[in-house]
Structures are given as C-alpha cells and as structure tokens.
Enzyme design. Structure first.
Site, mmCIF file in Angstrom:
data_model
loop_
_atom_site.group_PDB
_atom_site.id
_atom_site.type_symbol
_atom_site.label_atom_id
_atom_site.label_comp_id
_atom_site.label_asym_id
_atom_site.label_seq_id
_atom_site.Cartn_x
_atom_site.Cartn_y
_atom_site.Cartn_z
ATOM 1 N N TYR A 1 -11.262 2.546 12.513
ATOM 2 C CA TYR A 1 -10.721 2.457 11.166
ATOM 3 C C TYR A 1 -10.918 3.774 10.434
ATOM 4 O O TYR A 1 -11.697 4.633 10.855
ATOM 5 C CB TYR A 1 -11.424 1.321 10.408
ATOM 6 C CG TYR A 1 -10.648 0.750 9.246
ATOM 7 C CD1 TYR A 1 -9.387 0.198 9.429
ATOM 8 C CD2 TYR A 1 -11.179 0.753 7.957
ATOM 9 C CE1 TYR A 1 -8.677 -0.343 8.368
ATOM 10 C CE2 TYR A 1 -10.481 0.209 6.890
ATOM 11 C CZ TYR A 1 -9.231 -0.329 7.103
ATOM 12 O OH TYR A 1 -8.538 -0.856 6.045
ATOM 13 N N ASN B 1 -2.005 -8.120 3.355
ATOM 14 C CA ASN B 1 -0.606 -8.064 3.782
ATOM 15 C C ASN B 1 0.405 -8.092 2.643
ATOM 16 O O ASN B 1 1.316 -7.255 2.608
ATOM 17 C CB ASN B 1 -0.324 -9.178 4.790
ATOM 18 C CG ASN B 1 -1.045 -8.949 6.102
ATOM 19 O OD1 ASN B 1 -1.252 -7.819 6.515
ATOM 20 N ND2 ASN B 1 -1.441 -10.024 6.761
ATOM 21 N N SER C 1 5.591 -8.953 12.456
ATOM 22 C CA SER C 1 4.209 -9.004 11.966
ATOM 23 C C SER C 1 4.165 -9.664 10.591
ATOM 24 O O SER C 1 5.190 -9.871 9.935
ATOM 25 C CB SER C 1 3.633 -7.592 11.877
ATOM 26 O OG SER C 1 4.294 -6.861 10.842
ATOM 27 N N VAL D 1 3.046 -8.385 7.812
ATOM 28 C CA VAL D 1 3.570 -7.445 6.821
ATOM 29 C C VAL D 1 5.084 -7.363 6.927
ATOM 30 O O VAL D 1 5.798 -7.365 5.918
ATOM 31 C CB VAL D 1 2.932 -6.048 6.995
ATOM 32 C CG1 VAL D 1 3.641 -5.021 6.112
ATOM 33 C CG2 VAL D 1 1.453 -6.091 6.637
ATOM 34 N N ARG E 1 10.676 -5.092 19.752
ATOM 35 C CA ARG E 1 10.453 -4.602 21.108
ATOM 36 C C ARG E 1 10.621 -5.697 22.159
ATOM 37 O O ARG E 1 10.390 -5.456 23.338
ATOM 38 C CB ARG E 1 9.052 -3.973 21.201
ATOM 39 C CG ARG E 1 8.917 -2.698 20.379
ATOM 40 C CD ARG E 1 7.576 -2.025 20.569
ATOM 41 N NE ARG E 1 6.501 -2.725 19.877
ATOM 42 C CZ ARG E 1 5.224 -2.365 19.933
ATOM 43 N NH1 ARG E 1 4.870 -1.320 20.652
ATOM 44 N NH2 ARG E 1 4.305 -3.039 19.255
ATOM 45 N N GLY F 1 0.562 2.111 10.246
ATOM 46 C CA GLY F 1 -0.169 1.548 11.376
ATOM 47 C C GLY F 1 0.141 2.309 12.645
ATOM 48 O O GLY F 1 0.980 3.214 12.662
ATOM 49 N N TRP G 1 -2.305 3.774 3.227
ATOM 50 C CA TRP G 1 -3.537 3.067 3.591
ATOM 51 C C TRP G 1 -3.982 2.296 2.354
ATOM 52 O O TRP G 1 -4.278 2.884 1.316
ATOM 53 C CB TRP G 1 -4.607 4.067 4.029
ATOM 54 C CG TRP G 1 -5.886 3.453 4.490
ATOM 55 C CD1 TRP G 1 -6.066 2.229 5.063
ATOM 56 C CD2 TRP G 1 -7.191 4.062 4.441
ATOM 57 N NE1 TRP G 1 -7.384 2.020 5.371
ATOM 58 C CE2 TRP G 1 -8.088 3.128 5.002
ATOM 59 C CE3 TRP G 1 -7.658 5.286 3.986
ATOM 60 C CZ2 TRP G 1 -9.454 3.390 5.110
ATOM 61 C CZ3 TRP G 1 -9.015 5.545 4.094
ATOM 62 C CH2 TRP G 1 -9.900 4.611 4.658
ATOM 63 N N LEU G 2 -3.975 0.982 2.449
ATOM 64 C CA LEU G 2 -4.260 0.146 1.283
ATOM 65 C C LEU G 2 -5.635 0.448 0.692
ATOM 66 O O LEU G 2 -5.797 0.459 -0.536
ATOM 67 C CB LEU G 2 -4.166 -1.336 1.656
ATOM 68 C CG LEU G 2 -4.410 -2.323 0.517
ATOM 69 C CD1 LEU G 2 -3.358 -2.178 -0.574
ATOM 70 C CD2 LEU G 2 -4.445 -3.759 1.048
ATOM 71 N N LYS H 1 -0.771 -16.172 11.402
ATOM 72 C CA LYS H 1 -2.123 -15.649 11.255
ATOM 73 C C LYS H 1 -3.158 -16.655 11.747
ATOM 74 O O LYS H 1 -2.924 -17.860 11.778
ATOM 75 C CB LYS H 1 -2.410 -15.333 9.792
ATOM 76 C CG LYS H 1 -1.509 -14.252 9.205
ATOM 77 C CD LYS H 1 -1.838 -12.888 9.746
ATOM 78 C CE LYS H 1 -3.151 -12.365 9.181
ATOM 79 N NZ LYS H 1 -3.372 -10.951 9.596
#
Length: 324
Positions: free
Chosen positions: A52, A121, A148, A150, A170, A234, A259-260, A316
């Site tokens: 991280y 998110n 995802s 997000v 993908r 990401g 970056w939150l 989730k």
C-alpha cells in the site's frame, strides 16, 4: 472484544490474526462504537501484503471502513444506538472501537451493508467523475475493471448525470451483466481496443478511468479524444504503465493519479462532509447500490478473507463483527 491484526506482511488469509482484548475505559470526549458491518476491500488486502501507499507500524489493526452504533459515550456526544461510520485510522475488523466523539455524524435509516461500504468505493467513484474533468451531459467516459465495485458505482453515478459509459472487460462472460447494469457500450480489452471504440461510439471519450495499469492504461489513452484525461487509481495487472510519447505529445493527453487516502488527508472537513453527505443520501434513497456476495461472522475471518481474494465474485464480502 475481538480485534483483527497482522504482525507481518503477507497473504491476508494467512497472516491476519483474531485476538481478544480487554476494552479500556473511555476518556473524556471519547465514544465506543459497536461495529455492525465491515467490508473487505482490495485496499485492505494490499495493505496487509505490504504494497500500500503508506504502512502502519506492526503489529497493526486493519479494516479501512465500516458502520456501527454508539454504545458508550464519555462526555457530550451522540445518543446511544445512533448509527455512525467507523472513522479512520484502520481497525474496523473488530467487535468494537473507541474513537473521538468529535466529528461523528449520525447516519440515516438505510441498508446496513450499503452504509458499511460508504467510504472507500462510493467516494472513489464519485471523485473520479467530479475531480478531474468538467463533464457535461452526453459526454462519453471509458473505464477498465468495469465489473468491480468501483466500476459498477461509476456506471450508476454517471448514468444519473446523463453521461455515457463505455466499459472495458477482460472476459466475455462479463459483457451481458454490464449491459444489463446500464453500460452503454462494452468492449473486450486487447490490442485493437482503440479501433473497437472508434467504430462503436459516436464520439471519443473525454475521460478514461483505469484500475488495471500496464498495457490497458496505454490502450485507454489511445481511445481518448484530443486533450482527454486518464486517471489511474489501481494496478490490478501488477504492471507499470507505458504510454507512447506520440500519444502524450500529439494528443495532449493528461495523466493523473488518484488515491482516496491522500484526498481525505488534504481536503477540508467541510468538503469531505459535503461529499459523504451526498453519498449517504444516494445510498438511503437507493440511487447507488453495491452488490454483496456474502457476510461472515468475524470468527470466520480467514474463510472470509479467502473468499474476498478469489476472482470472479458477484459482490463484496463483508464481516459482521457482532453477529449476522
């Protein structure tokens, strides 16, 4: 009380421990929160792995967000039973947490699981759409990792604003679900992505949102209109980004990162409150929603972590520290 910690970096389902602690007495100005739900986010897994952007000293608590209710207050504060967001620093994977009373905001009556996922998110999706480009109704955006949490929230928020969403996937199995969820166009990632987008859209996207990095980042930049913007938040591919000089120079592409954590650290409390206030309203009224695949009691945290680390999930994975 039970608290999840990790003493060394590694795979989350192998290094996270669940320990018993004696709660300390409250000091003046503190509130004890009973934690009801806490999601397992990719950022939690990445932090435990040691990859991280910032790392706490070990041993460390974990759990970047959650929702709970006030169970004890020393001094002035919210009423017992009031639901609140579990504030940072991390530690939401626990049965309870002691925090400063100042800054706690009561939450409306809404779905418990959705409130637990408010911070990471929804805020990321909201800010990706609002912080970098002045989008207007009818604009196209294009995003990777569209399946995802997000990505799904980006689609929901964009559609509510009259924006058009092109999603890049993908695996072919994701196409039908994304179309049903509101994506205006879905494309398979690959070397011919720019051609697919040029032939499939009525105009080029003004904004690209990427969580994959590597070659996908480069291909998304090729899809943008001149002077378009791409935002990286990401790195699901584990690869560094690579963009040809000609794309940057001749198309005047702007490349940004998000970056939150940094946004939370550098933004005024008033603006943070405004964003989370808007998101809380959207959740309470059902305008945004994140699917949940399973909720585990905290005693099954290792099973929950293994589940969260699997691919091809439909939603989730959450912890219920005080029971389902």
């Amino acid at each position: 009380m039970k608290q999840a910690i990790y003493r060394t970096h590694g795979k989350a389902d192998q290094v996270v421990e669940l320990i018993d602690l004696d709660p300390r007495p409250l000091e003046l100005g503190e509130t004890r929160i009973k934690i009801l739900r806490a999601p397992i986010n990719p950022s939690d897994i990445i932090q435990i792995a040691g990859n991280y952007g910032s790392q706490p000293a070990l041993p460390a608590q974990i759990g970047l967000e959650g929702v709970g209710e006030v169970m004890e207050v020393h001094g002035s504060g919210l009423d017992i039973g009031t639901r609140v967001i579990v504030p940072n620093p991390p530690g939401a994977w626990a049965t309870e947490k002691t925090v400063p009373s100042a800054g706690l905001v009561p939450l409306p009556d809404a779905d418990l699981d959705q409130l637990a996922m408010l911070i990471v998110n929804p805020a990321t999706a909201y800010l990706l759409l609002t912080e970098f480009v002045d989008l207007v109704e009818g604009d196209w955006i294009i995003q990777s990792a569209a399946t995802s949490a997000v990505g799904q929230l980006v689609t929901q928020l964009a559609k509510a604003r009259g924006l058009k969403v092109a999603s890049v996937v993908r695996r072919k199995s994701a196409i039908e679900a994304l179309q049903a969820a509101g994506a205006d166009a879905v494309f398979m990632d690959g070397p011919d992505l720019a051609r697919q987008v040029a032939e499939g859209l009525d105009k080029a996207p003004v904004l690209a949102i990427d969580a994959v990095a590597g070659e996908t980042f480069s291909r998304l930049t090729d899809c943008l209109q001149e002077s378009g913007t791409i935002v990286l938040f990401g790195n699901l591919s584990g690869q560094n980004t690579c963009v040809p000089d000609q794309t940057v120079v001749f198309k005047d592409i702007t490349m940004r990162g998000f970056w939150l954590t940094q946004w939370l650290q550098t933004t005024s409390p008033e603006d943070i409150g405004r964003v989370f206030g808007e998101l809380t309203t959207l959740i309470a009224t059902g305008q945004i929603h994140s699917p949940v695949e399973r909720v585990y009691p905290i005693e099954d945290i290792h099973e929950a972590l293994s589940h969260a680390m699997r691919g091809n999930r439909s939603g989730k994975v959450l912890l219920a520290p005080n029971g389902l």
